[in-house]
Design a protein around this motif. Structure first.
Motif, PDB file in Angstrom:
ATOM      1  N   SER A 202       0.843  -1.189   0.000  1.00 24.55           N
ATOM      2  CA  SER A 202       0.000   0.000   0.000  1.00 24.55           C
ATOM      3  C   SER A 202       0.877   1.237   0.000  1.00 24.55           C
ATOM      4  CB  SER A 202      -0.936   0.018   1.220  1.00 24.55           C
ATOM      5  OG  SER A 202      -0.192   0.165   2.412  1.00 24.55           O
ATOM      6  N   THR A 204       0.504   5.495   0.834  1.00 27.25           N
ATOM      7  CA  THR A 204      -0.289   6.597   1.371  1.00 27.25           C
ATOM      8  C   THR A 204       0.494   7.886   1.165  1.00 27.25           C
ATOM      9  OG1 THR A 204      -1.204   5.145   3.083  1.00 27.25           O
ATOM     10  CG2 THR A 204      -1.487   7.517   3.383  1.00 27.25           C
ATOM     11  N   GLN A 225      -4.531  10.326   0.325  1.00 29.08           N
ATOM     12  CA  GLN A 225      -5.095   9.192  -0.411  1.00 29.08           C
ATOM     13  C   GLN A 225      -4.218   7.958  -0.203  1.00 29.08           C
ATOM     14  OE1 GLN A 225      -5.495  10.191  -4.567  1.00 29.08           O
ATOM     15  NE2 GLN A 225      -7.532  11.081  -4.276  1.00 29.08           N
ATOM     16  N   GLN A 226      -4.863   6.794  -0.293  1.00 27.49           N
ATOM     17  CA  GLN A 226      -4.143   5.523  -0.167  1.00 27.49           C
ATOM     18  C   GLN A 226      -4.542   4.599  -1.300  1.00 27.49           C
ATOM     19  OE1 GLN A 226      -3.654   3.571   3.782  1.00 27.49           O
ATOM     20  NE2 GLN A 226      -4.652   1.798   2.835  1.00 27.49           N
ATOM     21  N   VAL A 227      -3.561   3.875  -1.816  1.00 29.63           N
ATOM     22  CA  VAL A 227      -3.789   2.877  -2.860  1.00 29.63           C
ATOM     23  C   VAL A 227      -3.211   1.552  -2.379  1.00 29.63           C
ATOM     24  CG1 VAL A 227      -3.131   2.139  -5.182  1.00 29.63           C
ATOM     25  CG2 VAL A 227      -3.838   4.505  -4.775  1.00 29.63           C
ATOM     26  N   ASP A 228      -4.019   0.500  -2.458  1.00 32.43           N
ATOM     27  CA  ASP A 228      -3.576  -0.848  -2.116  1.00 32.43           C
ATOM     28  C   ASP A 228      -3.389  -1.653  -3.389  1.00 32.43           C
ATOM     29  OD1 ASP A 228      -3.838  -0.280   0.633  1.00 32.43           O
ATOM     30  OD2 ASP A 228      -5.958  -0.819   0.588  1.00 32.43           O
ATOM     31  N   SER A 235      -6.111  -1.261  -6.321  1.00 31.04           N
ATOM     32  CA  SER A 235      -7.405  -0.702  -5.926  1.00 31.04           C
ATOM     33  C   SER A 235      -7.469   0.777  -6.280  1.00 31.04           C
ATOM     34  CB  SER A 235      -7.616  -0.872  -4.428  1.00 31.04           C
ATOM     35  OG  SER A 235      -6.738  -0.012  -3.712  1.00 31.04           O
ATOM     36  N   PRO A 236      -8.667   1.332  -6.447  1.00 36.05           N
ATOM     37  CA  PRO A 236      -8.780   2.778  -6.657  1.00 36.05           C
ATOM     38  C   PRO A 236      -8.269   3.533  -5.432  1.00 36.05           C
ATOM     39  CG  PRO A 236     -10.831   1.640  -7.215  1.00 36.05           C
ATOM     40  CD  PRO A 236      -9.972   0.650  -6.506  1.00 36.05           C
ATOM     41  N   ALA A 237      -7.790   4.739  -5.647  1.00 35.00           N
ATOM     42  CA  ALA A 237      -7.332   5.565  -4.528  1.00 35.00           C
ATOM     43  C   ALA A 237      -8.512   5.918  -3.626  1.00 35.00           C
ATOM     44  CB  ALA A 237      -6.669   6.832  -5.051  1.00 35.00           C
ATOM     45  N   VAL A 238      -8.314   5.806  -2.317  1.00 33.15           N
ATOM     46  CA  VAL A 238      -9.363   6.136  -1.356  1.00 33.15           C
ATOM     47  C   VAL A 238      -8.833   7.176  -0.385  1.00 33.15           C
ATOM     48  CG1 VAL A 238     -10.475   3.876  -1.510  1.00 33.15           C
ATOM     49  CG2 VAL A 238      -8.687   4.251   0.200  1.00 33.15           C
ATOM     50  N   ALA A 239      -9.728   8.006   0.130  1.00 31.47           N
ATOM     51  CA  ALA A 239      -9.343   9.028   1.099  1.00 31.47           C
ATOM     52  C   ALA A 239      -9.080   8.378   2.457  1.00 31.47           C
ATOM     53  CB  ALA A 239     -10.437  10.075   1.219  1.00 31.47           C
ATOM     54  N   VAL A 240      -8.019   8.802   3.120  1.00 27.73           N
ATOM     55  CA  VAL A 240      -7.697   8.296   4.445  1.00 27.73           C
ATOM     56  C   VAL A 240      -7.317   9.462   5.349  1.00 27.73           C
ATOM     57  CG1 VAL A 240      -6.899   6.044   3.627  1.00 27.73           C
ATOM     58  CG2 VAL A 240      -5.259   7.928   3.842  1.00 27.73           C
TER      59      VAL A 240
END
Length: 322
Positions: A202, A204, A225-228, A235-240
């Motif tokens: 991942s 971040t 944003q984080q990408v796994d 995975s799509p980038a998600v807000a963290v």
């Protein structure tokens, strides 16, 4: 009940107990043991019986030692009468203790192997300037290989663990970070966190813009944003919330609505030995928790108190929760 199957379960349970307390067990062994317990009720029951036998060992050995201590002369081979079970258990305890001391007495301080390798031990954190303008914060159980061109460090490969990379705005040369089968390209003034577990990882982003390249695909990761990624893809980038996701930098671990099995898997990175959940329902419980790294030794007791779990403490920091 099939007698042969029952005997086989008992044999496997004894083998698991010896291996889990040998000091050689790995994270993968812990997961394999959990799956074995969940395969059928015979396995779990056999291990429970073996576990109870182990728990009886402590008082038996203490009593035996006290009896030996009352004598002021050497004990002959036939002077001490022991049952077969107590003899076997005492021998197992002695051998396990020797292995645990050898394993955990020295492994808690892992030295830097050479000028191109950086490592942290279980529970250890370090902050290292790997080259002028590039600082790496290393979390627990992290292994990094530095990439060089001549005498200059030009990048790093995260082989295992977790780290935050800070690249000063004045750095003139690219600093490339590799993990698993991916690589990161970042401009000066960038800060990002990377984590690698086997073939999964991942990223971040904290500051600047980071690009994750995997095969022919490039994924932009923006601040917060984080990408796994894994063998299944990216995975799509998600807000963290970086303050939560990277709370380990403040020596804090925060878990928000995660299965207890996932929480325990993460906590195991910060303590010697393993915590192993042998009950599927317990592992599925959702958890909201906050621990400091100074509480790692108390986590099994906290889980036991919070969820009414049964905890069996074994040598080498191994704890079985059911």
């Amino acid at each position: 009940m099939d007698t042969n199957r029952m005997h086989e379960s008992e044999r496997q349970a004894r083998e698991w107990l010896l291996h889990l307390t040998s000091g050689r067990a790995t994270r993968e062994d812990g997961e394999a043991f959990r799956r074995w317990c969940l395969e059928n009720e015979q396995h779990a029951a056999a291990f429970a019986r073996t576990r109870r036998m182990w728990e009886e060992l402590g008082p038996a050995v203490t009593s035996h030692r006290k009896n030996l201590g009352r004598s002021d002369r050497p004990t002959s081979r036939h002077a001490v009468r022991m049952t077969r079970r107590r003899f076997v258990l005492t021998a197992i305890s002695a051998s396990v203790a020797a292995v645990v001391v050898a394993r955990f007495g020295g492994d808690l301080l892992v030295p830097v192997a050479d000028a191109s390798t950086l490592r942290t031990a279980v529970g250890e954190q370090r902050r290292v300037e790997v080259t002028r303008g590039v600082v790496v914060e290393m979390n627990t159980s992290t292994d990094i290989a530095l990439r060089r061109s001549g005498d200059a460090v030009t990048g790093m490969r995260l082989r295992r663990g977790e780290a935050v990379v800070h690249i000063d705005p004045l750095v003139g040369q690219p600093f490339v970070v590799e993990l698993a089968d991916a690589r990161l390209s970042s401009s000066p003034g960038t800060a990002f966190a990377v984590r690698c577990d086997d073939d999964a990882g991942s990223v971040t982003c904290l500051d600047g813009r980071t690009v994750l390249s995997r095969g022919s695909a490039n994924t932009l990761v923006k601040p917060s944003q984080q990408v796994d990624f894994s063998e299944e893809g990216v995975s799509p980038a998600v807000a963290v919330n970086p303050d939560h996701a990277l709370a380990w930098r403040r020596r804090v671990l925060i878990y928000d609505n995660l299965p207890l099995s996932d929480v325990v898997a993460d906590i195991n990175r910060y303590r010697p030995g393993r915590i192993v959940i042998t009950d599927a329902a317990l592992g599925a419980r959702r958890v909201h928790a906050r621990f400091t790294l100074d509480q790692m030794a108390d986590v099994p007791t906290l889980i036991q108190d919070a969820y009414g779990a049964h905890a069996t403490h074994l040598p080498g920091g191994w704890v079985l929760l059911s």
